[in-house]
Motif scaffolding. Structure first.
Motif, PDB file in Angstrom:
ATOM      1  N   GLN A   1      49.603  26.396  44.609  1.00 12.04           N
ATOM      2  CA  GLN A   1      48.695  26.206  45.731  1.00 12.04           C
ATOM      3  C   GLN A   1      49.083  25.007  46.580  1.00 12.04           C
ATOM      4  OE1 GLN A   1      44.470  26.275  44.853  1.00 12.04           O
ATOM      5  NE2 GLN A   1      44.117  24.650  46.337  1.00 12.04           N
TER       6      GLN A   1
ATOM      7  N   LEU B   1      38.122  31.683  57.723  1.00  6.70           N
ATOM      8  CA  LEU B   1      38.214  31.986  56.290  1.00  6.70           C
ATOM      9  C   LEU B   1      38.561  33.460  56.058  1.00  6.70           C
ATOM     10  CD1 LEU B   1      35.248  29.855  54.935  1.00  6.70           C
ATOM     11  CD2 LEU B   1      37.689  29.485  54.510  1.00  6.70           C
ATOM     12  N   ASN B   2      37.966  34.332  56.831  1.00  6.24           N
ATOM     13  CA  ASN B   2      38.275  35.758  56.710  1.00  6.24           C
ATOM     14  C   ASN B   2      39.735  36.027  57.083  1.00  6.24           C
ATOM     15  OD1 ASN B   2      37.527  38.545  56.266  1.00  6.24           O
ATOM     16  ND2 ASN B   2      37.723  38.777  58.487  1.00  6.24           N
ATOM     17  N   HIS B   3      40.191  35.427  58.149  1.00  2.00           N
ATOM     18  CA  HIS B   3      41.563  35.649  58.615  1.00  2.00           C
ATOM     19  C   HIS B   3      42.604  35.169  57.592  1.00  2.00           C
ATOM     20  CE1 HIS B   3      44.874  36.125  61.445  1.00  2.00           C
ATOM     21  NE2 HIS B   3      45.281  34.924  61.068  1.00  2.00           N
ATOM     22  N   PHE B   4      42.364  34.017  56.966  1.00  2.00           N
ATOM     23  CA  PHE B   4      43.361  33.408  56.074  1.00  2.00           C
ATOM     24  C   PHE B   4      43.115  33.687  54.590  1.00  2.00           C
ATOM     25  CE2 PHE B   4      43.979  30.922  59.929  1.00  2.00           C
ATOM     26  CZ  PHE B   4      45.366  30.898  60.002  1.00  2.00           C
ATOM     27  N   GLN B   5      42.151  34.554  54.261  1.00  2.00           N
ATOM     28  CA  GLN B   5      41.772  34.745  52.861  1.00  2.00           C
ATOM     29  C   GLN B   5      42.908  35.225  51.978  1.00  2.00           C
ATOM     30  OE1 GLN B   5      38.892  37.836  51.991  1.00  2.00           O
ATOM     31  NE2 GLN B   5      39.348  38.831  53.943  1.00  2.00           N
ATOM     32  N   TYR B   6      43.878  35.939  52.511  1.00  2.00           N
ATOM     33  CA  TYR B   6      44.987  36.427  51.691  1.00  2.00           C
ATOM     34  C   TYR B   6      46.274  35.622  51.910  1.00  2.00           C
ATOM     35  CZ  TYR B   6      41.784  40.281  51.067  1.00  2.00           C
ATOM     36  OH  TYR B   6      40.673  41.025  50.765  1.00  2.00           O
ATOM     37  N   HIS B   7      46.179  34.550  52.669  1.00  2.00           N
ATOM     38  CA  HIS B   7      47.343  33.716  52.969  1.00  2.00           C
ATOM     39  C   HIS B   7      47.306  32.371  52.271  1.00  2.00           C
ATOM     40  CE1 HIS B   7      48.499  36.555  56.111  1.00  2.00           C
ATOM     41  NE2 HIS B   7      47.232  36.572  56.470  1.00  2.00           N
TER      42      HIS B   7
ATOM     43  N   LYS C   1      45.739  30.057  48.839  1.00  2.00           N
ATOM     44  CA  LYS C   1      45.122  30.110  47.514  1.00  2.00           C
ATOM     45  C   LYS C   1      43.880  29.234  47.452  1.00  2.00           C
ATOM     46  CE  LYS C   1      49.464  31.169  45.255  1.00  2.00           C
ATOM     47  NZ  LYS C   1      50.456  30.776  44.262  1.00  2.00           N
TER      48      LYS C   1
END
Length: 166
Positions: free
Chosen positions: A74, A94-100, A102
């Protein structure tokens, strides 16, 4: 351009003596009696953007870039945001970067600071010059010659293991 960088050290750290002798400001941590805080005045130089000049989105993009191309673990990142102009965008970010990412931390950018002894605190050029005036070069030889920093011989080691003792 100018700020204080605060570093947390154990009150038993062998670095403390060398930093005290070099006139760095050292104070007890407000939330941990075993920790001391060292203040280091910093001048980042000309033409370097400070957090006031970098948007929440740019900070998140940089953290995501570093997470993808640089770190296996991380990336540690605290994004400073202007609560008035960027606070409403937090759920979308937060929604946009949730999978980018850790993990990510956010702090509001407010004049008084979000909490005491923050790691970074913006200061004026005059404050920087005043704080830096009495600081001397750290005599690292004192640190490297302290008993706790001396290398121990490998008397009890073989190619696979080391016996630890007195």
């Amino acid at each position: 351009r100018y700020y204080i960088r605060r570093v947390r050290l154990s009150k038993n750290s062998p670095l403390i003596s060398a930093l005290e002798k070099a006139n760095y400001k050292i104070e007890a941590a407000v939330n941990d009696p075993q920790t001391l805080i060292v203040e280091i005045p910093i001048d980042v130089g000309e033409n370097v953007k400070t957090t006031k000049e970098v948007s929440m989105w740019d900070q998140l993009n940089l953290a995501a870039f570093l997470q993808k191309y640089w770190a296996d673990n991380q990336v540690s990142c605290t994004v400073t945001i202007d609560p008035e102009t960027e606070g409403h965008d937090l759920p979308r970010a937060l929604n946009h970067f949730q999978y980018h990412l850790k993990g990510i931390s956010f702090l509001p950018r407010i004049e008084t600071g979000a909490y005491p002894q923050m790691p970074y605190e913006a200061i004026t050029q005059e404050e920087f010059l005043k704080k830096n005036q009495s600081i001397q070069s750290v005599q690292w030889s004192e640190f490297f010659e302290s008993p706790s920093s001396r290398e121990r011989p490998d008397d009890f080691c073989d190619s696979a293991t080391c016996q630890i003792g007195n």
